[in-house]
Motif scaffolding. Structure first.
Motif, PDB file in Angstrom:
ATOM      1  N   ALA A  94      43.872  44.094  36.097  1.00 46.10           N
ATOM      2  CA  ALA A  94      43.209  43.851  34.842  1.00 46.10           C
ATOM      3  C   ALA A  94      42.965  42.684  34.383  1.00 46.10           C
ATOM      4  CB  ALA A  94      43.812  44.317  33.501  1.00 46.10           C
ATOM      5  N   VAL A  95      43.894  41.523  34.747  1.00 46.85           N
ATOM      6  CA  VAL A  95      42.977  39.885  34.984  1.00 46.85           C
ATOM      7  C   VAL A  95      42.046  39.724  35.842  1.00 46.85           C
ATOM      8  CG1 VAL A  95      44.067  37.553  34.523  1.00 46.85           C
ATOM      9  CG2 VAL A  95      45.783  39.534  33.963  1.00 46.85           C
ATOM     10  N   LEU A  96      42.037  39.643  36.649  1.00 46.66           N
ATOM     11  CA  LEU A  96      40.839  39.835  37.965  1.00 46.66           C
ATOM     12  C   LEU A  96      39.438  40.484  37.166  1.00 46.66           C
ATOM     13  CD1 LEU A  96      39.645  38.911  39.363  1.00 46.66           C
ATOM     14  CD2 LEU A  96      40.162  40.682  41.530  1.00 46.66           C
ATOM     15  N   LEU A  97      39.550  41.855  35.867  1.00 49.55           N
ATOM     16  CA  LEU A  97      38.367  42.092  36.059  1.00 49.55           C
ATOM     17  C   LEU A  97      38.260  41.121  34.225  1.00 49.55           C
ATOM     18  CD1 LEU A  97      39.537  46.374  36.197  1.00 49.55           C
ATOM     19  CD2 LEU A  97      37.706  44.534  37.873  1.00 49.55           C
ATOM     20  N   GLU A  98      39.212  41.447  33.672  1.00 52.05           N
ATOM     21  CA  GLU A  98      38.799  40.662  32.739  1.00 52.05           C
ATOM     22  C   GLU A  98      38.496  39.282  32.622  1.00 52.05           C
ATOM     23  OE1 GLU A  98      42.183  40.282  30.849  1.00 52.05           O
ATOM     24  OE2 GLU A  98      42.547  42.873  29.970  1.00 52.05           O
ATOM     25  N   THR A  99      38.088  38.675  33.766  1.00 51.37           N
ATOM     26  CA  THR A  99      37.600  36.813  33.530  1.00 51.37           C
ATOM     27  C   THR A  99      35.244  37.683  33.737  1.00 51.37           C
ATOM     28  OG1 THR A  99      37.514  37.750  36.175  1.00 51.37           O
ATOM     29  CG2 THR A  99      39.031  36.572  35.399  1.00 51.37           C
ATOM     30  N   GLY A 100      35.049  39.552  34.095  1.00 50.11           N
ATOM     31  CA  GLY A 100      33.739  39.771  33.707  1.00 50.11           C
ATOM     32  C   GLY A 100      33.194  38.668  35.265  1.00 50.11           C
ATOM     33  N   GLU A 101      31.983  38.033  34.430  1.00 48.65           N
ATOM     34  CA  GLU A 101      31.092  37.598  35.750  1.00 48.65           C
ATOM     35  C   GLU A 101      31.079  36.230  36.005  1.00 48.65           C
ATOM     36  OE1 GLU A 101      28.903  39.000  37.706  1.00 48.65           O
ATOM     37  OE2 GLU A 101      29.593  41.122  37.085  1.00 48.65           O
ATOM     38  N   GLU A 102      32.843  35.587  35.060  1.00 49.28           N
ATOM     39  CA  GLU A 102      32.788  34.102  35.181  1.00 49.28           C
ATOM     40  C   GLU A 102      32.941  33.687  36.914  1.00 49.28           C
ATOM     41  OE1 GLU A 102      32.684  32.169  33.192  1.00 49.28           O
ATOM     42  OE2 GLU A 102      32.705  33.308  31.806  1.00 49.28           O
ATOM     43  N   PHE A 103      32.637  32.729  37.055  1.00 48.92           N
ATOM     44  CA  PHE A 103      33.057  31.819  38.766  1.00 48.92           C
ATOM     45  C   PHE A 103      34.317  31.719  38.512  1.00 48.92           C
ATOM     46  CE2 PHE A 103      32.700  28.740  42.066  1.00 48.92           C
ATOM     47  CZ  PHE A 103      32.060  29.688  42.893  1.00 48.92           C
ATOM     48  N   ILE A 104      35.060  32.172  39.379  1.00 44.28           N
ATOM     49  CA  ILE A 104      36.322  31.935  39.974  1.00 44.28           C
ATOM     50  C   ILE A 104      36.525  30.264  41.054  1.00 44.28           C
ATOM     51  CG2 ILE A 104      39.182  32.459  40.936  1.00 44.28           C
ATOM     52  CD1 ILE A 104      37.526  35.421  39.851  1.00 44.28           C
TER      53      ILE A 104
END
Length: 152
Positions: free
Chosen positions: A102-112
């Motif tokens: 869920a944390v990963l998906l909540e990052t949307g399209e942000e560059f990690i």
């Protein structure tokens, strides 16, 4: 805006390979992605005996030190397979731990970005000029999970 991570206890620390999220791959339990990744360096080598030692290391730091020991030669195909090995381990971690998925998906399209000051391959390095391969894998895993959820 990019999302930077590095230390386990910092925001987005669950993205770190050292985060305490065990994985099961090929019938074996690995305490962290780091344990699994470091052990894979020695598959089908004369140093294969170190794999269970790495798997049972009490911390990911110890597993990393064992896997980085310059006295042991890595498998011959390591440079060709290391990204795929990392991808499988990271994907497994996020498929089996729904809270961090869920944390990963909540990052949307942000560059990690793995904000490692010393790693210019997996991270961005001190000057932020590194390849950021771990960040790229996380974004690929995020996209794959999101795409599979959309199909369900």
């Amino acid at each position: 805006m990019a999302i930077y991570f590095y230390k386990v206890n910092d925001p987005y620390g669950c993205f770190s390979n050292f985060s305490p999220h065990p994985i099961e791959i090929a019938g074996y339990h690995w305490a962290t992605v780091e344990h699994y990744y470091q052990a894979q360096k020695f598959v089908n080598t004369k140093y294969e005996h170190i794999i269970p030692v790495i798997r049972q290391a009490s911390t990911p730091e110890i597993a990393a030190a064992l896997g980085r020991d310059p006295a042991r030669q890595f498998r011959l195909d390591w440079e060709q397979v290391k990204c795929q090995i990392m991808y499988v381990a990271v994907k497994t971690k996020f498929l089996h731990h729904l809270n961090i998925q869920a944390v990963l998906l909540e990052t949307g399209e942000e560059f990690i970005v793995e904000d490692s000051p010393t790693d210019y391959y997996w991270g961005c390095g001190k000057e932020k000029t590194g390849q950021n391969q771990l960040g790229r894998i996380l974004m690929d895993v995020r996209r794959e999970i999101r795409d599979n959820c959309a199909k369900s």
